[in-house]
Design a protein around this motif. Structure first.
Motif, short mmCIF file in Angstrom:
data_model
loop_
_atom_site.label_atom_id
_atom_site.label_comp_id
_atom_site.label_asym_id
_atom_site.label_seq_id
_atom_site.Cartn_x
_atom_site.Cartn_y
_atom_site.Cartn_z
N ALA A 193 0.71 -1.39 0.10
CA ALA A 193 0.00 -0.09 0.13
C ALA A 193 0.84 1.25 0.19
CB ALA A 193 -1.04 -0.01 1.43
N ASP A 194 1.91 1.39 0.67
CA ASP A 194 2.86 2.47 0.90
C ASP A 194 3.43 2.62 -0.52
OD1 ASP A 194 2.29 2.72 3.83
OD2 ASP A 194 3.96 1.54 4.31
N ARG A 195 3.94 1.63 -1.18
CA ARG A 195 4.55 1.73 -2.29
C ARG A 195 3.52 2.09 -3.40
NH1 ARG A 195 8.59 -3.56 -1.78
NH2 ARG A 195 9.86 -2.54 -0.51
N LEU A 196 2.35 1.80 -3.54
CA LEU A 196 1.44 2.15 -4.53
C LEU A 196 1.11 3.84 -4.22
CD1 LEU A 196 -0.87 -1.15 -4.54
CD2 LEU A 196 0.40 -0.09 -6.50
N GLU A 197 0.86 4.07 -3.06
CA GLU A 197 0.61 5.54 -2.57
C GLU A 197 1.96 6.39 -3.07
OE1 GLU A 197 -0.35 5.16 1.25
OE2 GLU A 197 -2.67 4.80 0.75
N ALA A 198 3.00 5.86 -2.94
CA ALA A 198 4.15 6.86 -3.29
C ALA A 198 4.19 6.74 -4.74
CB ALA A 198 5.46 6.06 -2.61
N THR A 199 4.16 5.68 -5.42
CA THR A 199 4.16 5.78 -6.90
C THR A 199 3.04 6.70 -7.42
OG1 THR A 199 5.08 3.43 -6.78
CG2 THR A 199 4.26 4.24 -9.06
N ALA A 200 1.94 6.64 -6.75
CA ALA A 200 1.04 7.42 -7.69
C ALA A 200 1.28 8.99 -7.19
CB ALA A 200 -0.57 7.24 -6.84
N ALA A 201 1.79 9.30 -6.10
CA ALA A 201 2.34 10.57 -5.81
C ALA A 201 3.38 11.15 -6.79
CB ALA A 201 2.66 10.60 -4.33
N ALA A 202 4.23 10.24 -6.73
CA ALA A 202 5.43 10.49 -7.79
C ALA A 202 5.10 10.79 -9.24
CB ALA A 202 6.45 9.24 -7.65
N TYR A 203 3.93 10.04 -9.67
CA TYR A 203 3.63 10.18 -11.10
C TYR A 203 2.65 11.45 -11.17
CZ TYR A 203 4.71 5.66 -13.27
OH TYR A 203 5.52 4.72 -13.80
N ARG A 204 2.02 11.85 -10.22
CA ARG A 204 1.12 13.01 -10.14
C ARG A 204 2.27 14.28 -10.00
NH1 ARG A 204 -4.42 12.64 -9.52
NH2 ARG A 204 -4.98 10.72 -8.60
N SER A 205 3.08 14.26 -9.14
CA SER A 205 4.23 15.13 -9.03
C SER A 205 5.15 15.59 -10.16
CB SER A 205 4.94 14.95 -7.80
OG SER A 205 6.35 15.86 -7.99
#
Length: 140
Positions: free
Chosen positions: A116-128
């Protein structure tokens, strides 16, 4: 119960493996399908909302696991104590099984949380990255 080799192949997360067990063919037959497979050079479509949704599913599963374990663990421990008090050797065996399962429950709980942490971090990185790329291409 399966031997340790079979169990490691069926449950690689139990043994700290991040990839699929050996002997399972990769998609497209290539050793690194993402680099040389039939989709090489194809556009990549990333949906951060889908990544966040998957993270939510992982967290939900983690919560369900914790809830189930919180009920099963004390009941199993009580049964083991009762059997041991009555001088049944199965009480000690049940205690060993509970200890074995607690390690696996904890491992799965940790894995679900990391996922879950990695999926959320990946989503945030793509948005950023998308936002910074878009601002870099704006007209002065």
């Amino acid at each position: 119960m399966a031997d340790a080799t079979t169990e490691a192949q069926q449950n690689p997360w139990l043994y700290g493996q991040d990839g699929p067990p050996s002997g399972i063919p990769h998609p497209g037959g290539a050793s690194a399908a993402w680099a040389n497979g039939s989709s090489a050079g194809a556009p990549v479509r990333v949906e951060p909302s889908a990544l966040r949704q998957a993270a939510g599913v992982s967290r939900r599963l983690q919560g369900e696991l914790r809830s189930t374990v919180s009920h099963a663990e004390p009941d199993t421990a009580a049964a083991a104590r009762a059997l041991s008090a009555d001088c049944f050797s199965s009480g000690a065996a049940l205690t060993q099984v509970l200890t074995w399962w607690k390690v696996r429950w904890t491992s799965l709980d940790n894995r679900l949380g990391m996922t879950a942490d990695r999926l959320e971090a990946t989503a945030a990185a793509y948005r950023s990255t998308d936002a910074s790329s878009a601002s870099a291409f704006k007209a002065p």
